[in-house]
Motif scaffolding. Structure first.
Motif, PDB file in Angstrom:
ATOM      1  N   PRO A 196       0.811  -1.222   0.000  1.00  0.00           N
ATOM      2  CA  PRO A 196       0.000   0.000   0.000  1.00  0.00           C
ATOM      3  C   PRO A 196       0.845   1.273   0.000  1.00  0.00           C
ATOM      4  N   ALA A 197       2.045   1.214   0.578  1.00  0.00           N
ATOM      5  CA  ALA A 197       2.910   2.393   0.605  1.00  0.00           C
ATOM      6  C   ALA A 197       3.245   2.852  -0.805  1.00  0.00           C
ATOM      7  N   PHE A 198       3.381   1.879  -1.733  1.00  0.00           N
ATOM      8  CA  PHE A 198       3.760   2.252  -3.099  1.00  0.00           C
ATOM      9  C   PHE A 198       2.562   2.715  -3.907  1.00  0.00           C
ATOM     10  N   THR A 199       1.351   2.250  -3.546  1.00  0.00           N
ATOM     11  CA  THR A 199       0.172   2.600  -4.340  1.00  0.00           C
ATOM     12  C   THR A 199      -0.541   3.847  -3.816  1.00  0.00           C
ATOM     13  N   SER A 200      -0.427   4.111  -2.500  1.00  0.00           N
ATOM     14  CA  SER A 200      -1.223   5.198  -1.920  1.00  0.00           C
ATOM     15  C   SER A 200      -0.622   6.571  -2.187  1.00  0.00           C
ATOM     16  N   GLN A 201       0.622   6.613  -2.667  1.00  0.00           N
ATOM     17  CA  GLN A 201       1.224   7.916  -2.922  1.00  0.00           C
ATOM     18  C   GLN A 201       2.200   7.834  -4.087  1.00  0.00           C
ATOM     19  N   PRO A 202       2.501   8.984  -4.702  1.00  0.00           N
ATOM     20  CA  PRO A 202       3.400   8.940  -5.870  1.00  0.00           C
ATOM     21  C   PRO A 202       4.758   8.365  -5.490  1.00  0.00           C
ATOM     22  N   ILE A 203       5.364   7.684  -6.445  1.00  0.00           N
ATOM     23  CA  ILE A 203       6.623   6.989  -6.181  1.00  0.00           C
ATOM     24  C   ILE A 203       7.728   7.992  -5.869  1.00  0.00           C
ATOM     25  N   SER A 204       7.524   9.265  -6.325  1.00  0.00           N
ATOM     26  CA  SER A 204       8.561  10.270  -6.099  1.00  0.00           C
ATOM     27  C   SER A 204       8.721  10.575  -4.608  1.00  0.00           C
ATOM     28  N   THR A 205       7.695  10.253  -3.803  1.00  0.00           N
ATOM     29  CA  THR A 205       7.796  10.472  -2.361  1.00  0.00           C
ATOM     30  C   THR A 205       9.055   9.825  -1.792  1.00  0.00           C
ATOM     31  N   PHE A 206       9.379   8.645  -2.343  1.00  0.00           N
ATOM     32  CA  PHE A 206      10.481   7.886  -1.764  1.00  0.00           C
ATOM     33  C   PHE A 206      11.842   8.439  -2.185  1.00  0.00           C
ATOM     34  N   PHE A 207      11.848   9.322  -3.166  1.00  0.00           N
ATOM     35  CA  PHE A 207      13.123   9.900  -3.588  1.00  0.00           C
ATOM     36  C   PHE A 207      13.359  11.268  -2.965  1.00  0.00           C
ATOM     37  N   ASN A 208      12.445  11.656  -2.081  1.00  0.00           N
ATOM     38  CA  ASN A 208      12.653  12.850  -1.264  1.00  0.00           C
ATOM     39  C   ASN A 208      13.965  12.680  -0.485  1.00  0.00           C
ATOM     40  N   PRO A 209      14.812  13.719  -0.453  1.00  0.00           N
ATOM     41  CA  PRO A 209      16.073  13.551   0.298  1.00  0.00           C
ATOM     42  C   PRO A 209      15.871  13.574   1.814  1.00  0.00           C
ATOM     43  N   ARG A 210      14.635  13.688   2.280  1.00  0.00           N
ATOM     44  CA  ARG A 210      14.444  13.769   3.725  1.00  0.00           C
ATOM     45  C   ARG A 210      13.530  12.670   4.243  1.00  0.00           C
ATOM     46  N   TRP A 211      13.834  12.229   5.451  1.00  0.00           N
ATOM     47  CA  TRP A 211      12.997  11.246   6.138  1.00  0.00           C
ATOM     48  C   TRP A 211      12.414  11.918   7.371  1.00  0.00           C
ATOM     49  N   TYR A 212      11.207  12.497   7.195  1.00  0.00           N
ATOM     50  CA  TYR A 212      10.493  13.078   8.331  1.00  0.00           C
ATOM     51  C   TYR A 212       9.077  12.514   8.352  1.00  0.00           C
ATOM     52  N   PRO A 213       8.872  11.330   8.901  1.00  0.00           N
ATOM     53  CA  PRO A 213       7.564  10.677   8.825  1.00  0.00           C
ATOM     54  C   PRO A 213       6.450  11.564   9.390  1.00  0.00           C
ATOM     55  N   ILE A 214       6.760  12.411  10.385  1.00  0.00           N
ATOM     56  CA  ILE A 214       5.721  13.224  11.013  1.00  0.00           C
ATOM     57  C   ILE A 214       5.175  14.244  10.017  1.00  0.00           C
ATOM     58  N   GLU A 215       6.049  14.726   9.114  1.00  0.00           N
ATOM     59  CA  GLU A 215       5.593  15.683   8.104  1.00  0.00           C
ATOM     60  C   GLU A 215       5.363  15.014   6.757  1.00  0.00           C
ATOM     61  N   GLU A 216       5.088  13.704   6.798  1.00  0.00           N
ATOM     62  CA  GLU A 216       4.778  12.956   5.577  1.00  0.00           C
ATOM     63  C   GLU A 216       5.914  12.987   4.559  1.00  0.00           C
ATOM     64  N   MET A 217       7.146  13.125   5.016  1.00  0.00           N
ATOM     65  CA  MET A 217       8.269  13.024   4.082  1.00  0.00           C
ATOM     66  C   MET A 217       8.900  11.649   4.277  1.00  0.00           C
ATOM     67  N   TYR A 218       8.722  10.783   3.276  1.00  0.00           N
ATOM     68  CA  TYR A 218       9.204   9.409   3.403  1.00  0.00           C
ATOM     69  C   TYR A 218      10.346   9.141   2.434  1.00  0.00           C
ATOM     70  N   GLY A 219      11.348  10.000   2.401  1.00  0.00           N
ATOM     71  CA  GLY A 219      12.470   9.777   1.503  1.00  0.00           C
ATOM     72  C   GLY A 219      13.320   8.618   1.998  1.00  0.00           C
ATOM     73  N   LEU A 220      13.490   7.582   1.154  1.00  0.00           N
ATOM     74  CA  LEU A 220      14.274   6.424   1.568  1.00  0.00           C
ATOM     75  C   LEU A 220      15.763   6.631   1.315  1.00  0.00           C
ATOM     76  N   LEU A 221      16.112   7.684   0.554  1.00  0.00           N
ATOM     77  CA  LEU A 221      17.512   7.850   0.163  1.00  0.00           C
ATOM     78  C   LEU A 221      18.474   7.939   1.345  1.00  0.00           C
TER      79      LEU A 221
END
Lengths: 119, 287
Positions: B30-55
Motif C-alpha cells: 500500500p505504501a507504493f500505491t497510496s502515494q506517488p513513487i517520487s515520495t520515496f526519492f525525497n532527500p528527507r525522512w520526516y515521517p511526522i511531516e509525511e516526508m518518506y524519503g528512503l535515500l
C-alpha cells in the motif's frame, strides 16, 4: 624488489596486521570482564529486579532467554537431516577433513547454528 | 510414517516462509500505491511531516555495510593467513579460540561497548560526535571478523600439504607459495568465509542502532562522510515500528523498507551464489 625482500615485507605486514586485529579482541573481552565481573553476585543471578530495576537481579531475563532458546531449538530440530552418520540441521554440512560443520546454503538464518554445533 | 512427518515439517517450513513473505507484501505494498513513487526519492525522512524519503536510509545502510566490508575482509584474510601460515603452533592454539570467543559475544554487547568505549575515542579524534558511520562499520567489522578468520583459516588448513611442498621444492619463497598456490587453492572456502562473515553484519540492527547516531541525513560526499551520523534501514524499522499507528502510511512505509531490504538481500545472495558457482556440495569441496 627481489622475491626475498617481498617475503620479508609480507611477513612484517601480515604479522603487524594480525597483531592489530587481535589486540582489540583482547581489549573487548577484558573490558567486558573488568567492568562487569564486580556486578555479578548470587543475588544478581537469582533475584527478580526490585525498586524500578535499581536493585535485585536479572533472574526473569535469564529464564526468558532460556525459554526462548528452548522454543527455538524445538522449532529448529524438526529441520535436522541425516548426514555422515549424524543428525545435523538442514543447510549445514559436515566436512571431515577439518572436522567441522559449515553452513552450505545461503540462509543467514542458519549461521548461528554453526556456533552451536561446531567442534 | 516417519517420512510423512519429515515431509510435513519440510512443507510447513516452506508454507511459513511464504506466509511471512506474503504478509510483508500485504502490509508494505500500500505504501507504493497510496502515494506517488517520487515520495520515496525525497532527500528527507520526516515521517511526522509525511516526508518518506528512503535515500538517506539507503545511503546510511550502504555506507555502514561497505565500510564494514572494506575493514573486515582485508584484515580478516591477513589474520587468517598469519594464523595459518606464519604463527607458531602454540600461538595459534591460543589465538584461534580467542577469536572464536568474539563470535559468541552477542551483537548487542558489541554495540554497547562501541557506544561506551569506542564512540568517545572517535569523538576525541575530531569527529563532531562519536556516533558515526565509521563507528558502526568498525563494530560490524569486528562482528564479521571471527567468522572470516576462522573459516578462512580452516580453508587454508584444508589445502593439501603436497601443494606447499611442491611449491617450496621448486624454490618459491613462503610468500610466493601462499599468494600463488595456497590462496588460489582455498579460493572457494575463502569466498564462503567472506559471505558468511558479511552475512552476519549486513542485517545487523541493534548494534548499528546504538552506535551510528540515527540521524537520517545524507552525508556530504568527501573524506568526512564516514564521520557523520547516519541512520540505516534496519535501525529505522526497529526504532519506529513500536510507536507507529497501525495501518497508517508511516506503518506501510516501514514495511516497504522491509521489502527493499528483502530485495537487496535477495540480490546479494544471488550474486554470491553466482560468484561461488556450482552446487552447494561442490562449493564446500575445498574444506
Amino acid at each position: 624488489m627481489s622475491r626475498q625482500q617481498t617475503q620479508k615485507v609480507a611477513t612484517i605486514v601480515i604479522t603487524t596486521v594480525a597483531t592489530l586485529v587481535v589486540i582489540p579482541v583482547l581489549l573487548i573481552i577484558l573490558t567486558i570482564f573488568y567492568n562487569g565481573l564486580s556486578a555479578i553476585s548470587w543475588e544478581f543471578l537469582t533475584q527478580p529486579p526490585r525498586n524500578g530495576m535499581t536493585e535485585g537481579g536479572i533472574m526473569p531475563a535469564i529464564l526468558g532467554t532460556i525459554l526462548l532458546t528452548l522454543g527455538t531449538a524445538v522449532a529448529a530440530i524438526k529441520q535436522f537431516h541425516f548426514h555422515f552418520n549424524r543428525w545435523i540441521p538442514t543447510g549445514i554440512q559436515y566436512f571431515p577433513r577439518v572436522n567441522r560443520f559449515y553452513v552450505t546454503h545461503d540462509h543467514s538464518f542458519f549461521i548461528s547454528c554453526r556456533w552451536l554445533v561446531a567442534d | 510414517m516417519i517420512e510423512g512427518l519429515i515431509l510435513a515439517s519440510g512443507v510447513s517450513v516452506i508454507i511459513i516462509i511464504t506466509l511471512i513473505f506474503l504478509f510483508l507484501l500485504k502490509e508494505g505494498l500500500p505504501a507504493f500505491t497510496s502515494q506517488p513513487i517520487s515520495t520515496f526519492f525525497n532527500p528527507r525522512w520526516y515521517p511526522i511531516e509525511e516526508m518518506y524519503g528512503l535515500l538517506p536510509l539507503l545511503v546510511g545502510s550502504l555506507l555502514v555495510t561497505l565500510g564494514a566490508v572494506v575493514i573486515a575482509v582485508p584484515l580478516g584474510l591477513t589474520t587468517a593467513v598469519y594464523l595459518g601460515e606464519f604463527a607458531p603452533d602454540w600461538l595459534r592454539e591460543i589465538l584461534k579460540p580467542l577469536i572464536e570467543v568474539l563470535a559468541g559475544i552477542p551483537s548487542i554487547v558489541l554495540g554497547f561497548l562501541g557506544w561506551v568505549a569506542l564512540a568517545p575515542i572517535i569523538q576525541n579524534m575530531g569527529a563532531p560526535t562519536g556516533l558515526t558511520a565509521f563507528t558502526g562499520s568498525l563494530i560490524l567489522a569486528y562482528m564479521a571478523l571471527p567468522t572470516i578468520i576462522s573459516i578462512t583459516e580452516d580453508a587454508l588448513y584444508a589445502v593439501p600439504k603436497e601443494y606447499r611442498d611442491g611449491s617450496l621444492a621448486i624454490g618459491a619463497t613462503q610468500w610466493q607459495t601462499i599468494w600463488r598456490v595456497v590462496l588460489p587453492a582455498a579460493r572457494s572456502g575463502i569466498v564462503i568465509a567472506i559471505m558468511l562473515g558479511v552475512g552476519r553484519a549486513i542485517g545487523e540492527t541493534m548494534a548499528v542502532m546504538l552506535v551510528t547516531g540515527n540521524a537520517a541525513n545524507i552525508p556530504e560526499l568527501g573524506l568526512g562522510m564516514m564521520f557523520q551520523p547516519i541512520r540505516t534501514m534496519t535501525a529505522t524499522i526497529a526504532a519506529e515500528m513500536g510507536e507507529v499507528a497501525q495501518g497508517s502510511t508511516h506503518y506501510s512505509v516501514l514495511f516497504a523498507i522491509g521489502i527493499v531490504l528483502f530485495i537487496i538481500t535477495f540480490l546479494v545472495n544471488t550474486l554470491a551464489t553466482r560468484l561461488v558457482g556450482g552446487r552447494p556440495q561442490q562449493r564446500g569441496a575445498q574444506l
